[in-house]
Design an enzyme around this catalytic site. Structure first.
Site, PDB file in Angstrom:
ATOM      1  N   ASP A 235       0.862  -1.184   0.000  1.00  0.00           N
ATOM      2  CA  ASP A 235       0.000   0.000   0.000  1.00  0.00           C
ATOM      3  C   ASP A 235       0.895   1.230   0.000  1.00  0.00           C
ATOM      4  O   ASP A 235       0.859   2.056   0.909  1.00  0.00           O
ATOM      5  CB  ASP A 235      -0.929  -0.027   1.206  1.00  0.00           C
ATOM      6  N   ASN A 240       0.056   6.627   3.897  1.00  0.00           N
ATOM      7  CA  ASN A 240       0.499   5.634   4.868  1.00  0.00           C
ATOM      8  C   ASN A 240       1.860   5.983   5.458  1.00  0.00           C
ATOM      9  O   ASN A 240       2.581   5.099   5.926  1.00  0.00           O
ATOM     10  CB  ASN A 240       0.555   4.249   4.217  1.00  0.00           C
ATOM     11  N   GLU A 257       0.022  -4.487   5.497  1.00  0.00           N
ATOM     12  CA  GLU A 257      -0.828  -5.669   5.344  1.00  0.00           C
ATOM     13  C   GLU A 257      -0.904  -6.171   3.909  1.00  0.00           C
ATOM     14  O   GLU A 257      -1.246  -7.328   3.667  1.00  0.00           O
ATOM     15  CB  GLU A 257      -2.243  -5.383   5.864  1.00  0.00           C
TER      16      GLU A 257
END
Length: 370
Positions: A235, A240, A257
């Site tokens: 991601d 993030n 993740e």
């Protein structure tokens, strides 16, 4: 500016979570107190974050963040949430690279204490480019920054990706290969895993003709040379990253993740497209957004300068990123329908409209987007 309501992100009670967390922590640090429990406003739908402080003389970390797998009863965005996998990835990245990955501490795989597996890590203080309203909209700290400041953030951010791909020993990431055809290349196995995810999303529900055309187009654009796989962040986007409170330097790289073992361009394509997603959305609401920021050509050029690897087949990889994001958006739409927040169109041919970026995905399929 009118926009669709933000989908609900949790069915859990933060106060109840705090009480259960305190009871669990007593087994690790008897007599420890948990204070300052908060839920960040940007809490996601794929997993949940709880922020808190620990008061105890022997605590390894005081300012903490907890990542909790999604409530399995809450129409989850993904089929499974492997918290031990995330914990392992973050530990390995901290061991093998100089990226500012938060120190991970306790891993709890038993769902009993909080209702799902979780891990605890050190909390970093700083600023995160917002998703809602996105950082491309007027009125947030990144939009208000100068061109030079955004250029600094862009440089620091692409450097994160380059350093991850170059510094991490690639074979150490092979455990991230999805199950399936053991003879398939890492890229093929990555795409097949996305196809399986799509089938899970549409099970007993309307299928998306657009997503299926995008898979067909991927096959037509398949790279002749897929490139060597590396550890992919997964991601890989500035939303993030926590940046310094008073600057534009990354202080924490989050959300591992979706980490995978795949060609470099899978990560780079995601970085390019996720910014375009927010930029296109902003333009559609009549704002200019940030047209000079995180441009594809600039990211590709700088990545090549930093790594010596010239990105290739980027039409394939940006389409793949938009396709993957489209599957997630369709699942979120079906999740909203489950909670009564939206209605599913009666006509199957209208299902593609549930995908927020359906127009740009269609343009990529047609080869007209770039």
């Amino acid at each position: 500016m009118a926009t669709a309501p933000r989908p609900r992100t949790s069915t859990r009670d933060p106060e109840e979570l705090g009480r259960r967390l305190t009871a669990w922590l007593d087994g690790k640090l008897p007599g420890a107190r948990i204070t300052g429990i908060t839920v960040p406003g940007s809490n996601g739908m794929s997993s949940e974050t709880l922020l808190f402080d620990i008061e105890h003389p022997d605590t390894p970390i005081r300012a903490c963040a907890l990542r909790l797998a999604a409530d399995p009863a809450a129409y989850t965005v993904f089929p499974s949430y492997d918290m031990s996998r995330q914990h392992r990835v973050m530990s390995l990245v901290a061991e093998h690279t100089d990226l500012p990955v938060p120190r991970v501490q306790w891993l709890e795989e038993d769902p009993g204490p909080l209702g799902a597996p979780f891990f605890v890590m050190a909390r970093a203080e700083g600023r995160v480019p917002p998703d809602v309203m996105p950082y491309t909209y007027e009125g947030n700290w990144l939009h208000a920054a100068t061109d030079a400041e955004r250029a600094e953030l862009q440089e620091e951010s692409i450097s994160l990706l380059a350093r991850l791909h170059d510094q991490f020993p690639a074979k150490e990431a092979a455990f991230l290969l999805p199950e399936g055809d053991q003879g398939g290349s890492p890229l093929r196995r990555h795409v097949e895993a996305q196809r399986a995810y799509y089938e899970w999303v549409v099970k007993d529900l309307a299928r998306s003709p657009l997503i299926e055309r995008a898979f067909d187009r991927l096959a037509e654009l398949w790279p002749e040379d897929e490139g060597e796989p590396v550890l992919n962040w997964g991601d890989a986007r500035i939303g993030n990253v926590i940046y310094a409170p008073d600057g534009f330097r990354p202080v924490a790289v989050l959300d591992w993740e979706m980490a995978s073992y795949a060609p470099r361009e899978v990560d780079l394509g995601w970085t390019v497209y996720l910014h375009r997603f927010f930029q296109d959305l902003t333009v559609s609401f009549g704002q200019p957004g940030l047209p000079g920021f995180l441009r594809r050509e600039d990211l590709e050029r700088r990545y090549a300068e930093l790594t010596g690897h010239t990105p290739r087949d980027m039409e394939f990889h940006t389409l793949y990123a938009a396709l993957r994001h489209g599957i997630v958006m369709l699942r979120i739409a079906y999740r909203q329908a489950h909670f009564g927040e939206v209605e599913i169109p009666a006509a199957a041919e209208d299902v593609d409209g549930l995908i927020l970026h359906h127009a740009s995905l269609a343009a990529m399929v047609q080869g007209t987007y770039w």
